[in-house]
Design an enzyme around this catalytic site. Structure first.
Site, PDB file in Angstrom:
ATOM      1  N   TYR A 198       0.875  -1.179   0.000  1.00  0.00           N
ATOM      2  CA  TYR A 198       0.000   0.000   0.000  1.00  0.00           C
ATOM      3  C   TYR A 198       0.912   1.229   0.000  1.00  0.00           C
ATOM      4  CZ  TYR A 198      -3.771  -3.199   1.425  1.00  0.00           C
ATOM      5  OH  TYR A 198      -4.684  -4.222   1.496  1.00  0.00           O
TER       6      TYR A 198
ATOM      7  N   PHE B 238     -13.269  -5.215   1.699  1.00  0.00           N
ATOM      8  CA  PHE B 238     -14.375  -4.450   1.107  1.00  0.00           C
ATOM      9  C   PHE B 238     -15.666  -4.670   1.901  1.00  0.00           C
ATOM     10  CE2 PHE B 238     -12.411  -4.447  -3.485  1.00  0.00           C
ATOM     11  CZ  PHE B 238     -11.456  -3.535  -3.066  1.00  0.00           C
ATOM     12  N   PRO B 239     -15.617  -4.607   3.246  1.00  0.00           N
ATOM     13  CA  PRO B 239     -16.843  -4.843   4.027  1.00  0.00           C
ATOM     14  C   PRO B 239     -17.929  -3.801   3.761  1.00  0.00           C
ATOM     15  CG  PRO B 239     -15.114  -3.905   5.419  1.00  0.00           C
ATOM     16  CD  PRO B 239     -14.471  -4.261   4.104  1.00  0.00           C
ATOM     17  N   LEU B 240     -17.482  -2.622   3.300  1.00  0.00           N
ATOM     18  CA  LEU B 240     -18.454  -1.558   2.992  1.00  0.00           C
ATOM     19  C   LEU B 240     -18.656  -1.427   1.485  1.00  0.00           C
ATOM     20  CD1 LEU B 240     -17.046   1.136   5.478  1.00  0.00           C
ATOM     21  CD2 LEU B 240     -18.883  -0.527   5.860  1.00  0.00           C
ATOM     22  N   GLY B 241     -18.061  -2.330   0.718  1.00  0.00           N
ATOM     23  CA  GLY B 241     -18.173  -2.265  -0.734  1.00  0.00           C
ATOM     24  C   GLY B 241     -16.906  -1.783  -1.408  1.00  0.00           C
ATOM     25  N   GLY B 242     -15.925  -1.340  -0.620  1.00  0.00           N
ATOM     26  CA  GLY B 242     -14.631  -0.948  -1.196  1.00  0.00           C
ATOM     27  C   GLY B 242     -14.694   0.406  -1.873  1.00  0.00           C
TER      28      GLY B 242
ATOM     29  N   THR C  56     -16.341   1.448  -4.266  1.00  0.00           N
ATOM     30  CA  THR C  56     -17.720   1.884  -4.551  1.00  0.00           C
ATOM     31  C   THR C  56     -18.589   1.431  -3.391  1.00  0.00           C
ATOM     32  OG1 THR C  56     -17.201   1.301  -6.838  1.00  0.00           O
ATOM     33  CG2 THR C  56     -19.490   1.880  -6.347  1.00  0.00           C
ATOM     34  N   PRO C  57     -18.743   2.282  -2.360  1.00  0.00           N
ATOM     35  CA  PRO C  57     -19.487   1.847  -1.173  1.00  0.00           C
ATOM     36  C   PRO C  57     -20.876   1.282  -1.510  1.00  0.00           C
ATOM     37  CG  PRO C  57     -18.310   3.869  -0.696  1.00  0.00           C
ATOM     38  CD  PRO C  57     -18.115   3.596  -2.167  1.00  0.00           C
ATOM     39  N   LEU C  58     -21.307   0.291  -0.722  1.00  0.00           N
ATOM     40  CA  LEU C  58     -22.553  -0.438  -0.951  1.00  0.00           C
ATOM     41  C   LEU C  58     -23.736   0.512  -1.109  1.00  0.00           C
ATOM     42  CD1 LEU C  58     -22.177  -3.127   1.856  1.00  0.00           C
ATOM     43  CD2 LEU C  58     -22.182  -3.583  -0.618  1.00  0.00           C
TER      44      LEU C  58
HETATM   45  N1  LIG Z   1      -6.574  -8.764   0.704  1.00  0.00           N
HETATM   46  C1  LIG Z   1      -6.906  -7.949  -0.262  1.00  0.00           C
HETATM   47  O1  LIG Z   1      -6.740  -8.237  -1.440  1.00  0.00           O
HETATM   48  C2  LIG Z   1      -7.547  -6.639   0.093  1.00  0.00           C
HETATM   49  C3  LIG Z   1      -8.164  -5.880  -0.914  1.00  0.00           C
HETATM   50  C4  LIG Z   1      -8.759  -4.698  -0.550  1.00  0.00           C
HETATM   51  C5  LIG Z   1      -8.739  -4.264   0.761  1.00  0.00           C
HETATM   52  N2  LIG Z   1      -8.121  -5.016   1.713  1.00  0.00           N
HETATM   53  C6  LIG Z   1      -8.120  -4.604   3.140  1.00  0.00           C
HETATM   54  O2  LIG Z   1      -9.463  -4.457   3.549  1.00  0.00           O
HETATM   55  C7  LIG Z   1      -9.643  -3.175   4.151  1.00  0.00           C
HETATM   56  C8  LIG Z   1     -11.072  -2.722   3.940  1.00  0.00           C
HETATM   57  O3  LIG Z   1     -11.317  -2.491   2.565  1.00  0.00           O
HETATM   58  P1  LIG Z   1     -11.412  -1.025   1.950  1.00  0.00           P
HETATM   59  O4  LIG Z   1     -10.883  -0.022   2.890  1.00  0.00           O
HETATM   60  O5  LIG Z   1     -10.795  -1.080   0.613  1.00  0.00           O
HETATM   61  O6  LIG Z   1     -12.952  -0.889   1.672  1.00  0.00           O
HETATM   62  P2  LIG Z   1     -14.221  -0.684   2.627  1.00  0.00           P
HETATM   63  O7  LIG Z   1     -13.834  -0.727   4.047  1.00  0.00           O
HETATM   64  O8  LIG Z   1     -15.289  -1.574   2.136  1.00  0.00           O
HETATM   65  O9  LIG Z   1     -14.672   0.795   2.206  1.00  0.00           O
HETATM   66  C9  LIG Z   1     -13.808   1.875   2.263  1.00  0.00           C
HETATM   67  C10 LIG Z   1     -14.463   2.999   1.472  1.00  0.00           C
HETATM   68  O10 LIG Z   1     -15.672   3.376   2.116  1.00  0.00           O
HETATM   69  C11 LIG Z   1     -15.611   4.742   2.500  1.00  0.00           C
HETATM   70  N3  LIG Z   1     -16.197   4.827   3.835  1.00  0.00           N
HETATM   71  C12 LIG Z   1     -15.748   4.274   4.971  1.00  0.00           C
HETATM   72  N4  LIG Z   1     -16.565   4.534   6.007  1.00  0.00           N
HETATM   73  C13 LIG Z   1     -17.562   5.291   5.493  1.00  0.00           C
HETATM   74  C14 LIG Z   1     -18.708   5.892   6.062  1.00  0.00           C
HETATM   75  N5  LIG Z   1     -19.003   5.740   7.349  1.00  0.00           N
HETATM   76  N6  LIG Z   1     -19.536   6.607   5.240  1.00  0.00           N
HETATM   77  C15 LIG Z   1     -19.261   6.739   3.932  1.00  0.00           C
HETATM   78  N7  LIG Z   1     -18.182   6.194   3.328  1.00  0.00           N
HETATM   79  C16 LIG Z   1     -17.334   5.475   4.108  1.00  0.00           C
HETATM   80  C17 LIG Z   1     -14.164   5.127   2.492  1.00  0.00           C
HETATM   81  O11 LIG Z   1     -14.015   6.473   2.132  1.00  0.00           O
HETATM   82  P3  LIG Z   1     -13.488   7.575   3.211  1.00  0.00           P
HETATM   83  O12 LIG Z   1     -12.016   7.414   3.280  1.00  0.00           O
HETATM   84  O13 LIG Z   1     -13.930   8.863   2.605  1.00  0.00           O
HETATM   85  O14 LIG Z   1     -14.177   7.274   4.499  1.00  0.00           O
HETATM   86  C18 LIG Z   1     -13.615   4.222   1.396  1.00  0.00           C
HETATM   87  O15 LIG Z   1     -13.811   4.804   0.133  1.00  0.00           O
HETATM   88  C19 LIG Z   1      -8.586  -2.314   3.462  1.00  0.00           C
HETATM   89  O16 LIG Z   1      -8.335  -1.128   4.185  1.00  0.00           O
HETATM   90  C20 LIG Z   1      -7.424  -3.269   3.403  1.00  0.00           C
HETATM   91  O17 LIG Z   1      -6.743  -3.281   4.649  1.00  0.00           O
HETATM   92  C21 LIG Z   1      -7.534  -6.195   1.393  1.00  0.00           C
END
Ligand SMILES: NC(=O)c1ccc[n+]([C@@H]2O[C@H](COP(=O)([O-])OP(=O)(O)OC[C@H]3O[C@@H](n4cnc5c(N)ncnc54)[C@H](OP(=O)(O)O)[C@@H]3O)[C@@H](O)[C@H]2O)c1
Length: 288
Positions: free
Chosen positions: A63, A213-217, A219-221
């Site tokens: 990252y 991507f618990p929140l959709g990554g 593209t949030p859910l």
């Molecule tokens: N193993 C793998 O291949 C892999 C791949 C992807 C990710 N990951 C890991 O999984 C973690 C979680 O995935 P992720 O961070 O990509 O996606 P996520 O947690 O599903 O969603 C993050 C996105 O949601 C937005 N968000 C978060 N909280 C919000 C809220 N309360 N209201 C509105 N928007 C919100 C964030 O924007 P803001 O910054 O504006 O809040 C960001 O754009 C990553 O941080 C990483 O550590 C692992």
């Protein structure tokens, strides 16, 4: 009891972590490449997470690359005793920000040392092998060679526990014949439930399932059903999505990512949200 305690705990390797963790990927620059726009904000998010009780942080040295781990170190080192930092190896970034496999023994060894140096650690708590047969999702193919290389690094004392990411059930089984596996990190959320059977199987064996991507990554859910449930419960859609994961199975450890302290606080309140059975039944239709 602080709000995050209400989500309970799980034993990850040899340590107990609170089930609601933090994913640090969003702390690098746009496209997870280069420095963030606001480094101070990134430091503040990490410090606020730990101050709120988060003791499970997910990261990787790819990252940025390096950037996210260096920010974690600046924000939190020396680390609290109970903090578990999980990292992943197996990929590298091209100069154009692409995600490329880095699965040779030399590349995996280099990645472990990069993580140790940039995080300021002598040993890594948990290292996930990020499988890159296909970058965008799990695909079959033997992982014997890279997993054996990672197990060697564990034998050398550089890695405490091994996990997998982007893995098929067959790869999980193959890995477990080589070394103990403490967690599997795959894409999973309300709308993407390909791993339902795998989650239940891992739960039976006490292995954590960490949905990325618990929140959709990126593209949030978005779903009218999700919005309706959230509106009825007086919660936000993101809180409902996280509460649903926490309720789905006790071995699920969500790691929502954000670059904003306000979003972090909103997300951690999901630990206090109890979903009634009729809400769970309605949410089951989202994936369909
Ligand atoms: N193993 C793998 O291949 C892999 C791949 C992807 C990710 N990951 C890991 O999984 C973690 C979680 O995935 P992720 O961070 O990509 O996606 P996520 O947690 O599903 O969603 C993050 C996105 O949601 C937005 N968000 C978060 N909280 C919000 C809220 N309360 N209201 C509105 N928007 C919100 C964030 O924007 P803001 O910054 O504006 O809040 C960001 O754009 C990553 O941080 C990483 O550590 C692992």
């Amino acid at each position: 009891m602080s709000s995050i305690d209400k989500a309970g705990t799980f034993t990850l390797g040899t340590r107990t972590v609170r089930r609601l963790g933090f994913g640090a990927m969003q702390l690098a620059g746009p496209g997870v490449f280069g420095p963030p726009k606001d480094r101070g904000a990134a430091l503040a998010v990490l410090r606020a997470a730990v101050a709120s009780g988060v003791n499970h942080i997910d990261t990787s040295d790819f990252y940025g690359p390096h950037v996210t781990n260096q920010i974690i170190r600046e924000a939190l080192h020396p680390y609290p005793d109970d903090l578990t930092i999980v990292t992943k190896i197996g990929a590298r970034r091209g100069e154009d920000a692409s995600w490329l496999p880095a699965f040779s023994k030399a590349a995996l060894t280099q990645a472990v040392h990069d993580n140790l140096r940039n995080l300021g650690l002598g040993v890594l708590d948990v290292v996930n092998l990020r499988i890159m047969v296909k970058v965008e999702g799990p695909a079959e193919g033997s992982i014997e060679e890279p997993l054996t290389a990672l197990a060697d690094l564990q034998q050398q004392g550089l890695v405490r526990h091994i996990g997998l990411s982007n893995a098929t059930p067959a790869q999980v089984a193959e890995a477990r014949r080589i070394a103990p596996v403490v967690c599997v990190q795959n894409m999973y959320n309300l709308a993407h439930r390909h791993d339902d059977a795998l989650i239940d199987a891992l739960a039976r064996d006490g292995i954590a399932y960490v949905p990325f991507f618990p929140l959709g990554g990126f593209t949030p859910l978005q779903s009218s059903t999700l919005s309706a449930v959230a509106g009825r419960l007086g919660a936000t859609t993101m809180q409902v999505a996280l509460a649903w994961l926490l309720r789905r199975s006790p071995n699920i450890l969500p790691i929502p990512g954000t670059s904003s302290v306000a979003h972090l606080r909103e997300n951690l309140l999901a630990a206090e949200l109890e979903l009634p059975d009729d809400a769970v039944a309605a949410l089951a239709t989202v994936a369909a």
